[in-house]
Write a protein that holds these residues in place. Sequence first.
Motif, short mmCIF file in Angstrom:
data_model
loop_
_atom_site.label_atom_id
_atom_site.label_comp_id
_atom_site.label_asym_id
_atom_site.label_seq_id
_atom_site.Cartn_x
_atom_site.Cartn_y
_atom_site.Cartn_z
N THR A 37 53.03 41.01 39.02
CA THR A 37 52.44 40.11 38.03
C THR A 37 50.92 40.17 38.14
O THR A 37 50.36 40.70 39.12
CB THR A 37 52.86 38.66 38.29
N ALA A 38 50.24 39.61 37.14
CA ALA A 38 48.77 39.59 37.15
C ALA A 38 48.25 38.81 38.34
O ALA A 38 47.11 39.01 38.77
CB ALA A 38 48.26 38.98 35.85
N GLN A 39 49.06 37.92 38.90
CA GLN A 39 48.63 37.12 40.06
C GLN A 39 48.86 37.85 41.38
O GLN A 39 48.61 37.31 42.46
CB GLN A 39 49.39 35.78 40.10
N GLY A 40 49.37 39.08 41.30
CA GLY A 40 49.54 39.88 42.50
C GLY A 40 50.86 39.64 43.21
O GLY A 40 51.03 39.99 44.37
N GLN A 41 51.82 39.08 42.49
CA GLN A 41 53.16 38.93 43.10
C GLN A 41 53.92 40.23 42.86
O GLN A 41 54.15 40.64 41.72
CB GLN A 41 53.91 37.77 42.44
N LEU A 59 39.75 39.78 45.88
CA LEU A 59 40.49 38.83 45.04
C LEU A 59 41.40 37.93 45.87
O LEU A 59 41.51 36.73 45.60
CB LEU A 59 41.34 39.60 44.02
N TRP A 60 42.07 38.53 46.88
CA TRP A 60 43.14 37.79 47.54
C TRP A 60 43.07 37.81 49.06
O TRP A 60 43.91 37.21 49.72
CB TRP A 60 44.51 38.36 47.10
N ARG A 86 37.59 37.04 49.94
CA ARG A 86 37.70 36.10 48.84
C ARG A 86 36.45 35.22 48.75
O ARG A 86 35.93 34.78 49.78
CB ARG A 86 38.93 35.21 49.04
N GLN A 129 44.94 44.73 39.85
CA GLN A 129 43.77 44.25 39.09
C GLN A 129 43.20 45.36 38.21
O GLN A 129 42.76 45.11 37.09
CB GLN A 129 42.70 43.70 40.04
#
Length: 298
Positions: free
Chosen positions: A21-25, A116-117, A121, A285
């Motif tokens: 996903t866009a959230q990095g899941q 990003l994560w 960060r 990303q």
Amino acid sequence: MPPIFGALEAGGTKMVCAAATAQGQILDRLTIPTRTPQETIPELLAFFRDKGLSALGVGSFGPLELDPRSPDYGVIQAAPKASWRGCPILALLRDGLGLPVGLDTDVNAAALGETLWGSARGTACSVYITVGTGVGLGVVIGGRPHHGMLHPEGGHVPVTRQSGDPLDPGVCDFHPSCLEGLASGPAIARRWGRPAQELGDRPEVWALEANYLAQAVCGYIMTLSPERVILGGGVMHQPQLLPLVRRETARLLGGYLPGRGLADLDTYIVAPGLGDDQGILGCVQLAADAYLASGGAL
Ligand code: ADP
Ligand code: ZN
């Protein structure tokens, strides 16, 4: 339906593929060995094809042409594996999947993922150094991976050979005393006659290693003024090495820089925050960026 992105970390020994996903899941992943492009590209397409992807992000070994205005955009310029030299990896994946594809170096993708994560960060400028089979440098400036003329190749900065170092020249084919040639895993193995992971009880191995890494880290700090320095890769699995690099960096900086970050090197020169996933997450990303650039909305 929120978009699903493909991510590909293209390495000289293995290809790590994921859908996320866009959230990095990460929803799905597959690792395959890197063979020739003729064999491997179809395997990559087969993984990504039925995932309902909106875009793909690729972090690749290089050197790579990253300038979209160049006729060689997305072509691997040189590679340890001869079969990949001149391979138009971006065009093969983009045309094979019919998707927007974002591309960067493997280490720039890793630096982006950590920004990003992970451990960087909240910073706008950081460097990610991987010390493994090679040594690579990823640079994020203003929250974006830095390219410039080509892209950073900070594994090949010259370092000053230490007296008594039995490895002469280093293992790099191009430079007698660059960082990769003197501090990569293969350099350690050639110097001491055993793989790096079997040398944990030899303090002289890690004192020398820390010196070479700290020389380069000082150069990156003085030149780029990063807000964080992340050291990853297989060789950094030696737990004694990161504290030695901090100490040696402080010594080589000589008290010159007044930067706030340098007041506490334990939080300034750090381990990755994402285990081995910073590269693949950075690629997510890159995919999102390509999707937005092609008119997609998140
Ligand atoms: P690659 O760079 O090929 O993607 P790695 O980052 O795992 O892969 O780096 C591999 C190198 O790291 C090898 O040279 C190996 O000897 C070295 N290495 C792996 N584990 C350790 C360890 N625990 N201590 C020191 N060196 C290690
Ligand atoms: Zn070199």
